[in-house]
Scaffold this active site. Structure first.
Site, PDB file in Angstrom:
ATOM      1  N   GLY A  52      14.307   9.119 -15.999  1.00  0.00           N
ATOM      2  CA  GLY A  52      14.189   9.446 -14.580  1.00  0.00           C
ATOM      3  C   GLY A  52      13.606  10.811 -14.304  1.00  0.00           C
ATOM      4  O   GLY A  52      13.828  11.379 -13.230  1.00  0.00           O
ATOM      5  N   TRP A  55      11.200  10.963 -11.227  1.00  0.00           N
ATOM      6  CA  TRP A  55      11.971  10.687 -10.014  1.00  0.00           C
ATOM      7  C   TRP A  55      12.715  11.947  -9.581  1.00  0.00           C
ATOM      8  O   TRP A  55      12.654  12.346  -8.412  1.00  0.00           O
ATOM      9  CB  TRP A  55      12.948   9.546 -10.267  1.00  0.00           C
ATOM     10  CG  TRP A  55      13.626   9.030  -9.034  1.00  0.00           C
ATOM     11  CD1 TRP A  55      13.215   9.194  -7.734  1.00  0.00           C
ATOM     12  CD2 TRP A  55      14.826   8.268  -8.981  1.00  0.00           C
ATOM     13  NE1 TRP A  55      14.091   8.575  -6.873  1.00  0.00           N
ATOM     14  CE2 TRP A  55      15.088   7.994  -7.612  1.00  0.00           C
ATOM     15  CE3 TRP A  55      15.695   7.773  -9.941  1.00  0.00           C
ATOM     16  CZ2 TRP A  55      16.195   7.263  -7.202  1.00  0.00           C
ATOM     17  CZ3 TRP A  55      16.794   7.040  -9.535  1.00  0.00           C
ATOM     18  CH2 TRP A  55      17.046   6.792  -8.174  1.00  0.00           C
ATOM     19  N   HIS A 123      11.803  17.744 -22.107  1.00  0.00           N
ATOM     20  CA  HIS A 123      12.620  16.762 -22.825  1.00  0.00           C
ATOM     21  C   HIS A 123      13.296  17.406 -24.036  1.00  0.00           C
ATOM     22  O   HIS A 123      13.903  16.696 -24.851  1.00  0.00           O
ATOM     23  CB  HIS A 123      11.752  15.606 -23.347  1.00  0.00           C
ATOM     24  CG  HIS A 123      11.143  14.753 -22.287  1.00  0.00           C
ATOM     25  ND1 HIS A 123      11.794  14.411 -21.119  1.00  0.00           N
ATOM     26  CD2 HIS A 123       9.921  14.142 -22.230  1.00  0.00           C
ATOM     27  CE1 HIS A 123      11.000  13.634 -20.397  1.00  0.00           C
ATOM     28  NE2 HIS A 123       9.870  13.459 -21.041  1.00  0.00           N
ATOM     29  N   TYR A 206      21.303   8.567 -13.897  1.00  0.00           N
ATOM     30  CA  TYR A 206      20.216   7.845 -13.222  1.00  0.00           C
ATOM     31  C   TYR A 206      20.780   6.680 -12.404  1.00  0.00           C
ATOM     32  O   TYR A 206      20.390   6.464 -11.248  1.00  0.00           O
ATOM     33  CB  TYR A 206      19.258   7.343 -14.307  1.00  0.00           C
ATOM     34  CG  TYR A 206      18.098   6.504 -13.841  1.00  0.00           C
ATOM     35  CD1 TYR A 206      16.847   7.079 -13.637  1.00  0.00           C
ATOM     36  CD2 TYR A 206      18.222   5.122 -13.662  1.00  0.00           C
ATOM     37  CE1 TYR A 206      15.763   6.302 -13.244  1.00  0.00           C
ATOM     38  CE2 TYR A 206      17.150   4.346 -13.267  1.00  0.00           C
ATOM     39  CZ  TYR A 206      15.919   4.941 -13.066  1.00  0.00           C
ATOM     40  OH  TYR A 206      14.848   4.172 -12.669  1.00  0.00           O
ATOM     41  N   SER A 241      11.603   7.171  -2.737  1.00  0.00           N
ATOM     42  CA  SER A 241      11.698   5.781  -3.170  1.00  0.00           C
ATOM     43  C   SER A 241      10.482   5.457  -4.037  1.00  0.00           C
ATOM     44  O   SER A 241       9.448   6.135  -3.964  1.00  0.00           O
ATOM     45  CB  SER A 241      11.727   4.847  -1.963  1.00  0.00           C
ATOM     46  OG  SER A 241      10.480   4.865  -1.280  1.00  0.00           O
TER      47      SER A 241
END
Length: 307
Positions: A52, A55, A123, A206, A241
Site C-alpha cells: 500500500g 496509496w 522499503h 492496509y 480512492s
C-alpha cells in the site's frame, strides 16, 4: 526472455547484506541512509513492497494539499529514496543499455534538495533507517497480510525482463524462503511492530484503511500534525480512492510523457482488494504457506488481518 548475458544491468538483482535488491537500488544510498539529515516536518512512508505504499503516499500528499491531487508536490516521492532517479526510460537489454546508458544518479540527492515538507518513501528495513528518524520526523508504517502481498508482488513483477523463467509457483517459493527482493516479509514486519508505540511512528494495517478509510485517514492527518476539517477529510477520502488515483496518475502521465516516473506510477495500482489470494493459491500452496506463516509468527502477538 533474455538470458543473463543479454539482460540490462539495471534489470538484474544483487545481494547487499544478505538481502536481494534490484540493481536500481544503490548500495551507496542504503549505506548513506543512517546519516541522512531528517527534517522536523518530514513524513516517511515505510512499507514492505506491495503493502500500500503509493496509496499511503497519495493520502499523505492529499492531506498536505487540502485534498486536491493537482496541488501535491511529488518532488520527493516519485520513487524510493534508495533507488536511482526514475525520471528516465530504462533499458531491458544489455544492447539497449549500451546504446543509451541510464543515469545512475541517486534519487537521494534529489530528496536532499526537495522543499519541505518532504514525503519520503522506502522499503528498507528498520536497521537502515536514519538514526534520528523517530526523534525528528514522522514515520508511517503500512503493513499488509502476506498472502495478498505475495499476489500483488507477482502481478507487479511477472512481466519484468528476467534472466530465468518466472512463475506464480516461483514467486511463492521466493516469498517463503526470503530470497524475494527486499528480503523476508516477517522480519520486516516484526522490526516495526516492536517499535509501534514510538510517539513518532504510526503503525497501520492496509486492511484497516480499506475497512474504515475515514477513521484511518484522520489518524494519519493527526499523526503528521495536519488535522482536517470534515470537508477536507471527505475530499481526501474521495481523491484517494483507486478510481480517483487512476485518473490522477493517467493525467500526469499524459502531461509528462517524457517522465518515466509518472508512467510508472500507473503500474503500481491494482484493484487493491483484500482476500485476492484466494484466486491464486492452490490447496497445496496454501497449506505450505500457512505452515510457513505459523512458524514465522510463533511467539509473536501480531494479529494479521486476512479478511
Amino acid at each position: 526472455m533474455a538470458d543473463d548475458s543479454e539482460l540490462a544491468y539495471v534489470r538484474r538483482i544483487h545481494d547487499y547484506d544478505g538481502i536481494n535488491y534490484g540493481n536500481l537500488v544503490l548500495d551507496s544510498s542504503i549505506e548513506a541512509m543512517r546519516t541522512f539529515e531528517v527534517r522536523p516536518d518530514d513524513t516517511w512512508v515505510i512499507t514492505y513492497p506491495k503493502a500500500g505504499t503509493h496509496w499511503m503516499l497519495e493520502i499523505v500528499g492529499l492531506i498536505l494539499s487540502d485534498g486536491y491531487p493537482e496541488k501535491i508536490d511529488r518532488s520527493s516521492s516519485s520513487t524510493l529514496i534508495e533507488m536511482i532517479d526514475l525520471d528516465q526510460k530504462l533499458p531491458d537489454t544489455k544492447e539497449e543499455e549500451e546504446q543509451n546508458p541510464p543515469d545512475m544518479t541517486p534519487f537521494m540527492e534529489k530528496i536532499k534538495e526537495a522543499p519541505s515538507p518532504r514525503v519520503i518513501q522506502t522499503h528498507l528495513r528498520l536497521k537502515y533507517m536514519p538514526r534520528d528518524l523517530l526523534e525528528k520526523g514522522k514515520a508511517i508504517y503500512v503493513a499488509r497480510n502476506p498472502k495478498d502481498t505475495a499476489v500483488s508482488w507477482y502481478n507487479f513483477t511477472k512481466n519484468y525482463p528476467r534472466d530465468i523463467p518466472f512463475s506464480w509457483e516461483k514467486n511463492i517459493q521466493q516469498f517463503v524462503d526470503g530470497s524475494i527482493e527486499y528480503g523476508p516479509w516477517a522480519d520486516h514486519l516484526k522490526e516495526f511492530w516492536e517499535i509501534r508505540q514510538e510517539k513518532n511512528l504510526l503503525f497501520v494495517w492496509y486492511e484497516d484503511i480499506l475497512r474504515d478509510p475515514v477513521k484511518h485517514i484522520r489518524m494519519v492527518a493527526d499523526h503528521i500534525g495536519r488535522p482536517l476539517s470534515d470537508e477536507v477529510l471527505q475530499r481526501v477520502v474521495e481523491n484517494s480512492s483507486l478510481s480517483s488515483m487512476l485518473k490522477t496518475y493517467k493525467k500526469k502521465a499524459d502531461d509528462h510523457k517524457e517522465q518515466q516516473a509518472e508512467t510508472l506510477r500507473l503500474t503500481f495500482l491494482f484493484k487493491g482488494k483484500k482476500g485476492k489470494w484466494k484466486d491464486y493459491f492452490t490447496v497445496a500452496q496454501h497449506e505450505m504457506f500457512e505452515e510457513w506463516f505459523q512458524k514465522e509468527m510463533e511467539g509473536s502477538d501480531i494479529k494479521v488481518p486476512f479478511e
